[in-house]
Design a protein around this motif. Structure first.
Motif: not given
Length: 417
Positions: A387-405
């Motif tokens: 809900i926080g990330e997809r509805v409220l637009g809050l930032p996600k926790e740091p992690g690898p880039a989405k296109d990382t295999p």
């Protein structure tokens, strides 16, 4: 579409004509499926596209007649809606009828020992071999897996693709070599959940639901349906008969299950539960307790709000995309309140279990089961993150880039979903 009143009249007449406790379970469920009443909230040709209230009318009429409810379990709840939404027409017509008439039981092969909250981090793999896929891996928390003919399976088919894009969704046949199901005993005394080991098991390519590599999108439909279902009141008459070929219930008389407990534990809280609490509070002299009365009203309010919320989702007026997550969170709150309130009404009797205990053991079993709704289908903490990330637009926790295999990711450490 007929009104709820008209529907009630039609349902009454249909039950008068068709319910017969001497029918076998298979015959009774076949009648319900043929009349499109097994899951009437599904669209035509599988259901009647009824509202939740209309389905509740049917359930109430069946309960009054002590008629066996329709097939229960994950085939109805998860598999059928997902197959209808994403599978080819050929696959729909091959699989859905056997769900609706109870001939096939289903389970959900999603979670893994290292991929629960981080479901997209799953490592169960499927490799193409001609017209089949060879599947190897382990799944866990597989409800009703010991009685399942099929499972909805997500497996990694391309480890070189990013985590969310190398997954494929299958209708997986459970009754084969290479599949081992081990029940997990719960504190309720039951074994609703299982762990499942897959050792070069096979699934036809024709059983792919959606497109190869697009399983995460299909799985999100399943998760949305699951969370909405967990968050809502039960709208089907109770059924202690287990669908499928393994449990051996299909040939029993449909009327022989009246005094048996459903396979799914009693964790649901709806208007019927509130009424039973009021009745019990009156019988035990607790209804005049102001704190009991206040919590009864609070529980009734939460149940009503949940019904409105789910009605808005059914009508297509969902506004945020997080309605299923919100419904699941609210259900956790409702079950916790119902547990605490029920035990306060029972007093010391809440410590006794079994059919001879106060409330027939229903509240006690709900109490034992009560931690589950905040865990299964994605924990409350996961729902809040979504809900926080997809509805409220809050930032996600740091992690690898989405296109990382996927094969380059640190395994089972990424917090993203």
């Amino acid at each position: 579409m007929s009104t709820i009143e008209d529907t009630a009249l039609d349902v009454e007449a249909w039950l008068d004509e068709n319910w017969d406790p001497d029918l076998t379970v298979a015959e009774w469920w076949a009648r319900m499926a043929e009349a499109r009443l097994a899951h009437p909230m599904l669209p035509a040709p599988w259901g009647r596209d009824w509202s939740r209230n209309q389905a509740a009318e049917l359930a109430q009429a069946m309960v009054q007649r002590k008629a066996l409810g329709p097939p229960s379990g994950l085939g109805m709840m998860l598999a059928a809606p997902t197959i209808i939404a994403h599978a080819s027409e050929e696959l729909q017509h091959r699989l859905v009828p056997r769900i609706l008439d109870g001939q096939h039981g289903w389970c959900q092969l999603f979670s893994e020992p290292g991929a629960g909250s981080d479901l997209a981090g799953l490592q169960c793999r499927a490799e193409r071999d001609g017209d089949e896929w060879v599947v190897t891996g382990q799944k866990v928390w597989t409800s009703l897996g010991q009685w399942a003919d099929y499972g909805i399976l997500i497996a990694r088919t391309d480890p070189d693709a990013p985590k969310h894009r190398g997954i494929t969704y299958f209708a997986f046949p459970m009754l084969q070599d290479g599949v081992e199901v081990r029940p997990l005993r719960e504190m309720t005394g039951r074994a609703l959940f299982n762990e499942v080991f897959l050792d070069e098991a096979r699934v036809p390519h024709a059983n792919v639901i959606g497109d190869v590599g697009d399983g995460w999108r299909v799985a999100n439909t399943t998760l949305m349906v699951e969370r909405s279902g967990i968050g809502g009141n039960n709208v089907a008459a109770p059924s202690a008969a287990i669908p499928g070929t393994i449990a051996g219930h299909l040939d029993r008389p449909a009327g022989s299950f009246e005094n048996e407990v459903p396979a799914l534990a009693e964790g649901g809280v709806g208007a019927g539960r509130v009424k039973s609490f009021i009745k019990l509070a009156r019988e035990t002299g607790k209804l005049e307790d102001p704190t009991i009365r206040q919590d009864l009203m609070r529980l009734q309010t939460m149940v009503e709000i949940t019904g409105w919320h789910l009605g808005r989702m059914k009508s297509g007026n969902a506004a945020t995309g997080g309605e299923g997550n919100l419904a699941k969170l609210r259900n956790s709150d409702v079950v916790r309140l119902a547990r605490d309130l029920g035990c306060r009404i029972l007093g010391p009797g809440a410590t006794l279990m079994g059919p001879d205990a106060p409330s027939g053991g229903s509240i006690q079993e709900m109490t034992m089961f009560s931690p589950s709704p905040s865990i299964y289908g994605g924990s409350d903490q996961v729902q809040r993150n979504i809900i926080g990330e997809r509805v409220l637009g809050l930032p996600k926790e740091p992690g690898p880039a989405k296109d990382t295999p996927f094969r380059e990711l640190p395994q089972n450490t990424s917090p993203s979903r």
